[in-house]
Design a protein around this motif. Structure first.
Motif, short mmCIF file in Angstrom:
data_model
loop_
_atom_site.label_atom_id
_atom_site.label_comp_id
_atom_site.label_asym_id
_atom_site.label_seq_id
_atom_site.Cartn_x
_atom_site.Cartn_y
_atom_site.Cartn_z
N MET A 62 0.85 -1.17 0.00
CA MET A 62 0.00 0.00 0.00
C MET A 62 0.90 1.24 0.00
N PRO A 63 0.66 2.20 -0.92
CA PRO A 63 1.50 3.39 -0.96
C PRO A 63 1.27 4.27 0.27
N LYS A 64 2.37 4.85 0.73
CA LYS A 64 2.29 5.72 1.89
C LYS A 64 1.67 7.06 1.50
N SER A 65 0.85 7.63 2.38
CA SER A 65 0.18 8.90 2.12
C SER A 65 1.19 10.02 2.02
N THR A 66 0.94 10.96 1.11
CA THR A 66 1.80 12.13 0.99
C THR A 66 1.31 13.26 1.90
N ILE A 67 0.17 13.05 2.55
CA ILE A 67 -0.37 14.05 3.46
C ILE A 67 0.34 13.89 4.80
N LEU A 68 1.18 14.85 5.13
CA LEU A 68 1.96 14.76 6.36
C LEU A 68 1.58 15.80 7.39
N THR A 69 0.88 16.85 6.96
CA THR A 69 0.49 17.91 7.89
C THR A 69 -0.97 18.28 7.68
N VAL A 70 -1.53 18.92 8.67
CA VAL A 70 -2.91 19.38 8.55
C VAL A 70 -3.00 20.41 7.42
N ALA A 71 -2.02 21.28 7.33
CA ALA A 71 -2.03 22.29 6.26
C ALA A 71 -2.03 21.64 4.88
N SER A 72 -1.25 20.58 4.68
CA SER A 72 -1.22 19.93 3.37
C SER A 72 -2.53 19.17 3.10
N TYR A 73 -3.14 18.63 4.15
CA TYR A 73 -4.44 17.97 3.99
C TYR A 73 -5.47 18.98 3.50
N ILE A 74 -5.52 20.14 4.15
CA ILE A 74 -6.49 21.18 3.78
C ILE A 74 -6.21 21.71 2.38
N ALA A 75 -4.94 21.94 2.06
CA ALA A 75 -4.58 22.48 0.75
C ALA A 75 -4.95 21.53 -0.38
N ASP A 76 -5.03 20.25 -0.10
CA ASP A 76 -5.34 19.23 -1.09
C ASP A 76 -6.83 19.13 -1.43
N LYS A 77 -7.68 19.85 -0.71
CA LYS A 77 -9.13 19.76 -0.88
C LYS A 77 -9.66 20.88 -1.78
N PRO A 78 -10.86 20.68 -2.37
CA PRO A 78 -11.48 21.75 -3.18
C PRO A 78 -11.83 22.96 -2.31
N ALA A 79 -12.03 24.11 -2.93
CA ALA A 79 -12.25 25.38 -2.23
C ALA A 79 -13.35 25.32 -1.16
N PRO A 80 -14.54 24.78 -1.44
CA PRO A 80 -15.57 24.77 -0.39
C PRO A 80 -15.13 23.99 0.85
N ALA A 81 -14.47 22.87 0.63
CA ALA A 81 -13.98 22.07 1.75
C ALA A 81 -12.86 22.79 2.49
N ARG A 82 -11.97 23.46 1.75
CA ARG A 82 -10.88 24.22 2.40
C ARG A 82 -11.44 25.28 3.33
N ARG A 83 -12.45 26.02 2.85
CA ARG A 83 -13.06 27.06 3.69
C ARG A 83 -13.62 26.46 4.98
N ALA A 84 -14.36 25.37 4.84
CA ALA A 84 -14.96 24.72 6.01
C ALA A 84 -13.89 24.16 6.94
N LEU A 85 -12.90 23.50 6.38
CA LEU A 85 -11.83 22.92 7.20
C LEU A 85 -11.05 23.99 7.95
N ASN A 86 -10.78 25.10 7.29
CA ASN A 86 -10.06 26.19 7.97
C ASN A 86 -10.88 26.75 9.13
N ALA A 87 -12.19 26.86 8.94
CA ALA A 87 -13.06 27.35 10.02
C ALA A 87 -13.09 26.34 11.17
N ILE A 88 -13.19 25.07 10.84
CA ILE A 88 -13.18 24.01 11.87
C ILE A 88 -11.85 24.01 12.61
N ARG A 89 -10.78 24.07 11.86
CA ARG A 89 -9.43 24.07 12.45
C ARG A 89 -9.27 25.24 13.43
N ALA A 90 -9.69 26.41 13.03
CA ALA A 90 -9.57 27.59 13.90
C ALA A 90 -10.39 27.42 15.17
#
Length: 140
Positions: free
Chosen positions: A1-29
């Motif tokens: 199984m390939p290892k995930s390239t997502i290593l940080t919360v910031a990279s996880y959020i950056a990898d998502k579409p704009a609507p999800a990024r907005r929501a994730l940033n609000a949740i994170r804050a």
């Protein structure tokens, strides 16, 4: 199984579409404000907050919603009215639709509640350990 390239919360959020990024940033804050001193980690491939060595809460984005995990039975009972508009999963998940505003205040209160649950569990575990009689080794 390939290892995930997502290593940080910031990279996880950056990898998502704009609507999800907005929501994730609000949740994170909201989570960071509610649980000061918690460490952001990636666990099971999704963002989480860890405090005192224990995961307080996971959060993730999906196609049509963001989710918060785990929501325990006690937590659901404590926030029954506030959680009523949201879909709850039998596996301990609350889902917030991406087409609605993120309820940051509710998410913060949930995170504080979860941190309290974990702190209480730690105290209870210590009390139980203190009550156990010491084991005495006997020769056989």
């Amino acid at each position: 199984m390939p290892k995930s390239t997502i290593l940080t919360v910031a990279s996880y959020i950056a990898d998502k579409p704009a609507p999800a990024r907005r929501a994730l940033n609000a949740i994170r804050a909201a989570l960071r404000k509610a649980v000061p001193g918690a460490e952001e980690v990636i666990s099971y491939g999704i963002p989480a907050l860890r405090k005192d060595g224990r995961i307080v809460v996971f959060f993730a984005a999906w196609k049509e919603h963001c989710a918060l995990y785990p929501v325990t039975g006690k937590l659901i009972a404590a926030f029954k009215d506030e959680l009523a508009p949201y879909e709850l999963s039998h596996k301990g998940t609350v889902r917030f639709p991406l087409d609605q505003a993120v309820p940051a205040g509710l998410i913060g209160r949930i995170a504080k509640y979860r941190a309290g649950e974990l702190a209480q569990a730690k105290v209870t575990k210590r009390k139980k350990a203190a009550k156990k009689p010491a084991r005495v080794k006997t020769k056989r």
